[in-house]
Write an enzyme that holds these catalytic residues in place. Structure first.
Site, PDB file in Angstrom:
ATOM      1  N   GLU A  92      -3.038  20.506 -61.561  1.00  0.00           N
ATOM      2  CA  GLU A  92      -4.493  20.462 -61.655  1.00  0.00           C
ATOM      3  C   GLU A  92      -4.961  21.825 -62.166  1.00  0.00           C
ATOM      4  O   GLU A  92      -5.212  22.743 -61.401  1.00  0.00           O
ATOM      5  CB  GLU A  92      -5.115  20.161 -60.293  1.00  0.00           C
ATOM      6  CG  GLU A  92      -6.608  19.871 -60.387  1.00  0.00           C
ATOM      7  CD  GLU A  92      -7.426  20.436 -59.239  1.00  0.00           C
ATOM      8  OE1 GLU A  92      -8.531  19.932 -59.016  1.00  0.00           O
ATOM      9  OE2 GLU A  92      -6.995  21.395 -58.581  1.00  0.00           O
ATOM     10  N   ASP A  96      -2.478  21.089 -56.358  1.00  0.00           N
ATOM     11  CA  ASP A  96      -3.918  21.326 -56.359  1.00  0.00           C
ATOM     12  C   ASP A  96      -4.228  22.791 -56.656  1.00  0.00           C
ATOM     13  O   ASP A  96      -3.464  23.691 -56.295  1.00  0.00           O
ATOM     14  CB  ASP A  96      -4.495  20.955 -54.989  1.00  0.00           C
ATOM     15  CG  ASP A  96      -5.980  21.230 -54.907  1.00  0.00           C
ATOM     16  OD1 ASP A  96      -6.735  20.499 -55.575  1.00  0.00           O
ATOM     17  OD2 ASP A  96      -6.381  22.178 -54.203  1.00  0.00           O
TER      18      ASP A  96
END
Length: 670
Positions: A386, A332
């Site tokens: 990401e 993330d």
């Protein structure tokens, strides 16, 4: 001059940055050599939890507890084993590590489930802290205070997943999910409930991967797991570590890989639960001052250049792969890691911004080392970045000069669909623009395509279903209720998903519940909603109710996923454009011998619509979005075969009935 790295060789536009890319690669190789010199191997370096934290010494008959806290003045262990009274002092070693040996031959002092904390004295202050390498934390239901917990169960978990091989998953079809909000009840779901109730649904739909959110302990449930406090502790609000292992074991027995949504980009700022100000220095695990604080996330930022921090994070990567059999990670917030400006208010419109402007080499080096470690421990493991910046090489091998991820998330795709639905009339959709957004990816860099994820489902935004149908979903989702808004919404949602999945990448992702157009948003319990769980759950009864239209979307998703999988669409070469018709808003392309047809026109249905195909023969429709079983009008006969004809120019032509707002998938009949 050395050998040109593959990343530069494959992209002439990167040649002016060859020196920067080589420097970046050399920075990684120098760090890896240094690690191997001092620790013999990368994996050995990433095994700090065998030294730090709590470890039982069979020979000496007691517990070693060690903590890295170089700036602290004193550390004292206490817990329910000594009735939370005066702590037992730790001794400081030369390397900034404090240690304590607790004689406990019968393991009846620090027993299984004993609660512990460490008092840290620094700068004239004394704080109760949770040990950094603790493997489990629990929250007191009355005081809401978190404590570390010794987890030393006498019953070792028995894995039965030896036959599962993540190497076999070459086309990740990912079901993004959150254990706590996965049940229909208004409350927190558990690991075991997920294994029993949700995994069979995922398997039935045909997904071969799950991406689990919020696994590492986080003090605030409403953070969606993105404000991690205890990196080695699976969240106790969902069950025990063995329960999580059971979930993963069950998934593996079903042939489903398990990927963790891992947060190494930042950490919760809480002192009571997390790492912030642990030794009182202000710059132990994180950068000091403003550099160590993310204003947008209200959280702390790791100092990836510090050896002990690097070791902590890489140890964590290894731990989850080995101890819990995870099959990879979705990293993330990678954009925030790559650049010192964190991507905030930056337009990535020039290659300088990828290689020269405030690039954090230490963070990139960590990501390269992490990916190297992941694939060393578990060849075939899946790592996903990401990153919204489009960093060249993010999903290229480290040896090519890349960052080492297997895939990048196609983050521009859901943003585009939302923008299109918000600002453009259906009649004005530009099929060339749609094609460009979905097909534009860097050479040799694989992408996970998705039309929407958890980001769009959260309160403050809307899912595609809600953008398309909004409040009409409350009143007109009965199967026998004719409503133009719902009819349009269901038709377009099916087309958007199929086009995204078949054209947009080498993998596909769906967020839990969106396969059947789950209504409303996700809103975790908070003061503003009176701590309600009403919108932090999934209403499976909607999809299971034969009298509602949600079943149509659910069934279409399942059929689509199975077609992608059975025909190996995602691992095939990119799509070949066959027909772009702006007058009728028709897109036709071929991918791995399947023909994908999309008519986005609002009302134009065209009999005998003709286009060229690569191969002559007889075709059948294996998916028709307008089929009544998917909530369509049934305007196309599924029993019809389509036979090519040879045109005067010797090209092969195919004619189909191209109904409005319809997608078809054709396959050649043997």
């Amino acid at each position: 001059m050395g050998k040109m790295l593959g990343l530069v060789k494959d992209d002439p536009w990167l040649e002016p940055y060859e020196h920067d890319i080589n420097q970046r690669f050399n920075y990684f190789t120098d760090k890896l050599k240094s690690i191997k010199k001092d620790f013999s191997s990368l994996k050995e370096f990433a095994s700090a939890d065998s030294y730090l934290g709590f470890n039982f010494d069979e020979e000496k008959g007691g517990w070693w507890y060690r903590e890295w806290a170089p700036a602290a003045d004193g550390l004292y262990l206490f817990g329910d084993f000594n009735k939370w009274e005066e702590g037992i002092p730790l001794k400081k070693l030369d390397n900034g590590v404090w240690e304590l040996f607790l004689k406990d031959p019968k393991q009846d002092r620090l027993k299984h489930e004993s609660k512990v904390k460490v008092i840290v004295n620094a700068n004239g202050e004394s704080r109760d802290r949770i040990p950094a390498y603790i493997k489990r934390t629990v929250q007191d239901p009355e005081t809401y205070d978190f404590s570390g917990q010794i987890w030393n169960s006498s019953k070792e978990f028995k894995w039965t997943d030896n036959d599962f091989d993540v190497n076999k998953i070459k086309e990740p079809i990912i079901y993004e999910c959150h254990v706590g909000m996965a049940q229909e009840k208004e409350g927190i779901g558990t690991y075991l409930e997920f294994a029993e109730n949700i995994l069979p649904r995922i398997k039935k739909l045909g997904f071969n991967c799950i991406q689990l959110m919020a696994i590492k302990e986080h003090p605030y449930y409403g953070s969606f797991g993105y404000h991690v406090s205890n990196y080695f502790a699976p969240s106790s609000r969902f069950g025990t570590p063995e329960d999580l292992k059971q979930l993963i074991n069950t998934a593996h027995e079903m042939g489903i890989a398990v990927i963790m949504d891992a947060v190494y980009s930042h950490s919760v700022k809480n002192m009571a639960e997390g790492l912030n100000e642990f030794d009182g220095s202000g710059h132990q695990y994180f950068h000091g001052g403003g550099k160590g604080y993310h204003t947008g996330w209200d959280s702390k930022l790791f100092n990836y250049g510090k050896t002990e921090v690097l070791q902590f994070l890489l140890t964590n990567v290894r731990y989850w792969l080995e101890e819990f059999h995870f099959d990879g990670f979705r990293f993330d917030g990678v954009t925030s890691m790559l650049y010192e400006h964190h991507g905030d208010h930056v337009s990535f419109d020039h290659y300088d911004k990828y290689f020269k402007d405030q690039v954090d080499w230490d963070a990139i080096c960590f990501l390269q080392l992490a990916n190297t470690l992941i694939h060393e421990i578990k060849p075939g493991a899946i790592s996903i970045a990401e990153d919204m910046s489009g960093m060249p090489g993010i999903s290229r091998k480290v040896t090519d000069g890349g960052v080492g991820f297997d895939y990048r998330l196609g983050m521009g795709i859901p943003d585009y669909w939302i923008k299109l639905l918000k600002h453009t009339r259906d009649e004005d959709w530009d099929i060339y623009q749609i094609w460009g957004v979905l097909s534009n990816r860097r050479y040799k860099e694989k992408t996970i395509a998705y039309a929407e994820s958890h980001d769009q489902a959260l309160v403050g935004d809307k899912t595609l279903a809600f953008w398309l149908m909004d409040k009409e979903m409350y009143w007109h989702m009965s199967a026998d209720d004719d409503n133009m808004v719902i009819e349009r919404g269901i038709a377009l949602l099916k087309m958007i998903k199929l086009l995204t999945a078949s054209l947009g990448g080498e993998g596909y992702l769906n967020f839990i519940g969106n396969e059947f157009g789950h209504p409303e948003w996700i809103d975790f319990p908070r003061l503003g909603n009176h701590w309600s769980y009403k919108y932090a759950r999934r209403q499976w009864s909607l999809a299971d109710n034969k009298g509602l239209k949600y079943k149509f979307l659910n069934d279409f998703e399942g059929s689509m996923v199975k077609i992608l999988s059975q025909n190996h669409i995602l691992s095939a070469l990119p799509a070949q454009q066959l027909n772009m018709d702006t007058e009728n808003n028709v897109i036709v392309f071929e991918r791995n011998n399947l023909l994908f047809l999309f008519n986005f026109h609002v009302d134009s249905s065209i009999p005998n619509y003709e286009f060229s195909v690569p191969k002559p023969g007889k075709y059948e429709a294996i998916l028709i979005s307008d089929d009544r079983k998917y909530g369509g009008h049934g305007r196309i006969d599924p029993e019809v075969f389509y036979v090519t004809r040879q045109a005067e120019d010797r090209s092969h032509k195919l004619r189909v009935y191209m109904t409005s707002r319809t997608a078809l998938v054709l396959k050649m009949v043997d």
